[in-house]
Design a protein around this motif. Structure first.
Motif, mmCIF file in Angstrom:
data_model
loop_
_atom_site.group_PDB
_atom_site.id
_atom_site.type_symbol
_atom_site.label_atom_id
_atom_site.label_comp_id
_atom_site.label_asym_id
_atom_site.label_seq_id
_atom_site.Cartn_x
_atom_site.Cartn_y
_atom_site.Cartn_z
ATOM 1 N N TYR A 1 0.689 -1.065 -0.016
ATOM 2 C CA TYR A 1 -0.215 0.170 0.254
ATOM 3 C C TYR A 1 0.731 1.647 -0.398
ATOM 4 O O TYR A 1 0.588 2.405 -0.935
ATOM 5 N N PHE A 2 2.113 0.922 0.819
ATOM 6 C CA PHE A 2 2.766 2.246 0.853
ATOM 7 C C PHE A 2 3.579 2.173 -0.969
ATOM 8 O O PHE A 2 3.368 3.819 -0.445
ATOM 9 N N GLY A 3 4.362 1.577 -0.636
ATOM 10 C CA GLY A 3 4.690 1.678 -2.975
ATOM 11 C C GLY A 3 3.789 2.271 -3.118
ATOM 12 O O GLY A 3 3.870 3.245 -3.798
ATOM 13 N N ILE A 4 2.835 2.043 -3.295
ATOM 14 C CA ILE A 4 1.245 2.611 -4.290
ATOM 15 C C ILE A 4 0.651 4.173 -4.471
ATOM 16 O O ILE A 4 0.890 4.887 -4.799
ATOM 17 N N ALA A 5 0.696 4.526 -2.999
ATOM 18 C CA ALA A 5 0.750 5.375 -2.344
ATOM 19 C C ALA A 5 1.899 6.330 -2.865
ATOM 20 O O ALA A 5 2.069 7.115 -3.176
#
Lengths: 323, 326
Positions: free
Chosen positions: B133-137
């Motif tokens: 999720y952090f990567g997508i953010a």
């Protein structure tokens, strides 16, 4: 199915399928890497990877001990940073400080580990929670420490030598250190009563307690060792980068857990071998290296990383179907 | 007859959190240079509400005896997404809000599917999905930026009738719309039962899988509401690793302060909300007493350490030593 398994050589039959899978993945990654670039299989590159892997290896060794107990140590990020920063800070106090820099860094990590251990073993606080809390306290302490004045943050000569020097020509010191720590860990886990107690507690603490093991002491020592090894990893990292930084440990929490779990150690405790952790550490390091060789941005790396870990866990890290 | 005693025993954690909050907030406003004014309350509630949403999300998962270490990252991801989508005309904004909330729900559902149907340990699984999720953010917002429909943002962060902070009203509405129906539904009872004793719940034919899945999915939704509000307060999206992690950590602290048992099956989101508000107020006490802000992380860490250690008092009630080992 059974017939095929029986005809295989004995060492393959005895090996943990998870460890075999991890090694197979390493070979696959090396193969994919060599398709991308020729230099991937050169001894220099592989040795360099092994050197980078040894920092994670030292940290993952401590994490494995704690996971074998069925606990987890989420205070790794700031244990690493505290180890590095305190070692560098000690160096500011004259020749004695320089000489004691490395032991002092490790000692601070052990202190964090002892607080974790007291919380988990004696106060029966879930390890995930107490280690998050000590992580926050360690962070707070370091922020206060660095905020007031500008501290000494460069690594000492000894730290640099441990991380980047060569005692045996061709073999980086960091790799030797990892090998020594790994050998000691294998010895402890398989040949000492402490090691067998760790497996026993991981399987069923109640049974271990009833068979006369001081389970609380074992748990506390395991956490202290984990804290110390994290801090030692931080010391090595500081030597490698030649200075200590606040967020240097952040990148080691997920990889260290992933390395242990991908190596077939059960996250529920009581099952796993050090060989698997070695495989996990190399696997993670190669994966990171390939992603950075392919110039994947940080965002993509995080995504691939998370996906690979979930996929691998779904392959062989699942809990038994209940009831 | 003695119904009130049972009620009191059940709500003890919530009431304690409420009491801590009231005392802390009284100390806070008494020492605040501006005193107890609508402005001070508005600022405090805007800060507190963010953590309250994330803490509610954490509560839902903790009740099932799990933990969600990705709530902070869902919060960050939805903040970044909202800074792209929640803008433009009324209709576009509405679609943006729905898309953001849907994303949160999806993230939570993925967590739930992996933990329940994939049978993975919640700690490791949610750390890994949190990284995704952090990567997508980070893909969405490599650098802080973006904007938001400012009319909507100002409406939801301002004051109603000049006194009541709108964010508190929104929090109240979310409690009424999400938490109250869930905790009274079959699925909600199943989530509690699964956390209390999964085997017993299974044997009694409680739909534990669906209950747990609903808890994880709704946790994602609540974290997304938090992310949406963060965008309303800051007008920007920012994929900050440290802030996402901090919210995960603080949500656990808030849950513990709010009397929710980390072993599952006990506690309520209301308690966690007061836990979150209390935690925020305690953190801000440093400012009204003119301490160096550098001390804030340490102070919050120590509060967290004390809060989690309070659970150890239960050990004094243990008569048989074997009960140490759950």
């Amino acid at each position: 199915m059974n017939g095929i398994a029986n005809r295989m050589p004995k060492f393959i039959r005895r090996a943990d399928p998870a460890v075999l899978t991890a090694f197979a993945c390493i070979v696959l990654l090396l193969f994919l890497g060599s398709l991308y670039s020729r230099s991937f299989l050169s001894p220099e590159y592989l040795l360099q990877q092994l050197k980078v892997a040894s920092f994670l290896g030292v940290i993952a060794t401590g994490m494995m001990l704690v996971i074998l107990l069925g606990q987890i140590d989420l205070s790794v990020p700031w244990s690493v940073a505290v180890g590095a920063m305190m070692a560098a800070a000690a160096a500011a106090y004259g020749p004695i400080g320089v000489a004691l820099a490395i032991p002092f860094g490790i000692f601070c990590g052990v202190l964090i580990g002892i607080v974790n251990g007291i919380g988990v073993a004696y106060l029966r606080i879930p390890s995930m929670i107490i280690t998050l809390a000590t992580n926050a306290v360690a962070q707070g302490l370091m922020v206060v420490y660095t905020g007031g004045f500008s501290p000494q943050d460069s690594a000492t000569g000894a730290m640099r030598y441990l991380a980047t020097g060569f005692t045996i020509p061709g073999v980086p010191n960091a790799v030797i250190i990892w090998a020594l720590i790994g050998a000691a860990m294998v010895l402890v886990l398989t040949r000492t009563s402490f090691g067998r107690s760790v497996y026993g507690i991981g399987n069923r603490e109640r049974a271990a307690y009833l068979s006369g093991i001081d389970t609380r002491r074992v748990v506390m020592i395991a956490f202290a060792i984990s804290g110390g090894l994290s801090a030692f990893g931080g010391v090595l990292l500081a030597g490698y980068a030649s200075k200590a930084a606040q967020s240097m440990g952040d990148a080691y929490l997920l990889p260290s857990i992933a390395a242990v779990v991908l190596g077939g150690t059960s996250i529920l405790g009581g099952r796993g071998s050090y060989l698997g952790t070695v495989a996990g550490v190399i696997l993670i390091t190669l994966l990171q290296s390939i992603l950075s060789v392919m110039q994947m941005p940080e965002a993509g790396r995080q995504i691939v990383y998370g996906l690979v870990i979930v996929a691998m866990l779904l392959l062989y890290g699942r809990a038994p179907a209940s009831r | 007859m003695k119904d009130w005693r049972y009620w009191l025993a059940e709500q003890r954690g919530t009431l304690l959190a409420f009491a801590i909050f009231i005392v802390m907030f009284a100390i806070y406003t008494a020492n605040h240079p501006a005193g107890f004014t609508a402005n001070v309350v508005q600022t405090a509630s805007n800060k507190g509400v963010l953590l309250a949403f994330v803490a509610m999300a954490q509560t839902l998962v903790v009740i099932t005896a799990g933990i969600d270490l990705s709530v902070g990252m869902i919060f960050t991801l939805t903040n970044c997404l909202a800074s792209w989508l929640v803008i433009g005309t009324g209709l576009e904004t509405a679609f943006g809000v729905i898309a953001v909330l849907g994303t949160g729900l999806l993230c939570g559902a993925i967590n739930g599917a992996i933990v329940i149907y994939g049978r993975l340990q919640p700690i490791v699984a949610t750390i890994a999905t949190g990284a995704v999720y952090f990567g997508i953010a980070l893909l969405l917002r490599p650098f802080p930026g973006g904007s938001v429909n400012e009319d909507l943002a100002d409406a939801l962060t301002g004051r109603l009738f000049g006194v009541v902070p709108a964010s508190l009203v929104a929090l109240f509405a979310v409690v009424l719309i999400v938490w109250v129906p869930f905790s009274r539904s079959v699925l909600g009872r199943a989530a509690y039962a699964a956390g209390s004793s999964e085997t017993a719940a299974y044997m009694s034919g409680v739909p534990i899988r669906r209950g747990k899945f609903a808890a994880y999915a709704l946790a994602g939704l609540l974290a997304a509401i938090g992310g949406l509000f963060l965008t309303f307060f800051t007008y920007t999206g920012d994929a900050a690793y440290a802030s996402g992690n901090a919210y995960t950590l603080f949500s656990i602290a808030a849950v513990v302060l709010g009397g929710v048992s980390l072993f599952g099956g006990k506690g309520s989101a209301i308690g966690a909300i007061f836990g979150a508000l209390a935690f925020r107020t305690i953190g801000d006490l440093l400012f009204v007493f003119d301490f160096d802000p550098l001390w804030q992380p340490l102070f919050q860490g120590v509060i967290l350490l004390i809060a989690v250690s309070l659970g150890a008092f239960a050990l004094f009630r243990v008569r048989n030593r074997l009960e140490w080992f759950l």
